[in-house]
Design a protein around this motif. Sequence first.
Motif, PDB file in Angstrom:
ATOM      1  N   PRO A 179      -6.944  -8.996  -3.074  1.00 25.19           N
ATOM      2  CA  PRO A 179      -6.665  -9.882  -4.203  1.00 25.19           C
ATOM      3  C   PRO A 179      -6.317  -9.097  -5.458  1.00 25.19           C
ATOM      4  O   PRO A 179      -6.782  -7.978  -5.667  1.00 25.19           O
ATOM      5  N   LYS A 180      -5.474  -9.681  -6.272  1.00 30.03           N
ATOM      6  CA  LYS A 180      -5.076  -9.049  -7.524  1.00 30.03           C
ATOM      7  C   LYS A 180      -6.044  -9.451  -8.632  1.00 30.03           C
ATOM      8  O   LYS A 180      -6.681 -10.493  -8.576  1.00 30.03           O
ATOM      9  N   VAL A 181      -6.143  -8.595  -9.619  1.00 31.34           N
ATOM     10  CA  VAL A 181      -7.033  -8.815 -10.752  1.00 31.34           C
ATOM     11  C   VAL A 181      -6.174  -9.102 -11.974  1.00 31.34           C
ATOM     12  O   VAL A 181      -5.222  -8.371 -12.269  1.00 31.34           O
ATOM     13  N   GLU A 182      -6.497 -10.161 -12.682  1.00 29.82           N
ATOM     14  CA  GLU A 182      -5.756 -10.499 -13.892  1.00 29.82           C
ATOM     15  C   GLU A 182      -6.234  -9.609 -15.030  1.00 29.82           C
ATOM     16  O   GLU A 182      -7.429  -9.450 -15.261  1.00 29.82           O
TER      17      GLU A 182
ATOM     18  N   GLN B 277       7.174  -8.818 -12.489  1.00 28.89           N
ATOM     19  CA  GLN B 277       5.775  -8.386 -12.507  1.00 28.89           C
ATOM     20  C   GLN B 277       5.385  -7.761 -11.175  1.00 28.89           C
ATOM     21  O   GLN B 277       4.659  -6.766 -11.125  1.00 28.89           O
ATOM     22  N   THR B 278       5.902  -8.315 -10.084  1.00 28.57           N
ATOM     23  CA  THR B 278       5.634  -7.755  -8.762  1.00 28.57           C
ATOM     24  C   THR B 278       6.242  -6.360  -8.648  1.00 28.57           C
ATOM     25  O   THR B 278       5.623  -5.446  -8.094  1.00 28.57           O
TER      26      THR B 278
ATOM     27  N   LEU C 258       3.811   0.887 -10.301  1.00 26.22           N
ATOM     28  CA  LEU C 258       2.537   1.469 -10.721  1.00 26.22           C
ATOM     29  C   LEU C 258       1.728   1.921  -9.507  1.00 26.22           C
ATOM     30  O   LEU C 258       1.101   2.988  -9.525  1.00 26.22           O
ATOM     31  N   GLY C 259       1.760   1.138  -8.451  1.00 23.14           N
ATOM     32  CA  GLY C 259       1.051   1.526  -7.218  1.00 23.14           C
ATOM     33  C   GLY C 259       1.597   2.808  -6.629  1.00 23.14           C
ATOM     34  O   GLY C 259       0.827   3.658  -6.154  1.00 23.14           O
ATOM     35  N   GLN C 260       2.930   2.978  -6.654  1.00 27.47           N
ATOM     36  CA  GLN C 260       3.539   4.220  -6.154  1.00 27.47           C
ATOM     37  C   GLN C 260       3.116   5.419  -7.007  1.00 27.47           C
ATOM     38  O   GLN C 260       2.812   6.496  -6.478  1.00 27.47           O
TER      39      GLN C 260
END
Length: 76
Positions: free
Chosen positions: A36-39, A60-61, A67-69
Motif C-alpha cells: 500500500p502507498k502512504v499519503e 504522480q505514478t 523516486l523508487g529507481q
Amino acid sequence: MAKFDPKVHDDNPPMDAAFMAGMKPSRRGRPKSEAPKVEVKIRLDAKTVEHLRGSGPGWQTRVNALLGQLVATGQL
C-alpha cells in the motif's frame, strides 16, 4: 391471468437454510494492495509541479516510479 408456477421461475430459488449456507460475503471496493502507498504532503517549486502535471495523466505514478529507481540504485 396465469397462475405462478415455481418450476417455471427457477431463477428465483427459495432462500432456505441450504441456500443460505452456500452464501459468501461480498467484497466491496479494491482488493487490498500487497504494497500500500502512504499519503504524504510535500512542497515543491511551482515550475516543477507545472512541468510534471504538463506531462499528462499518471504523472504522480511516474514520479513515484522514478523516486523508487533512485532509491533502489542508492542515488537517493
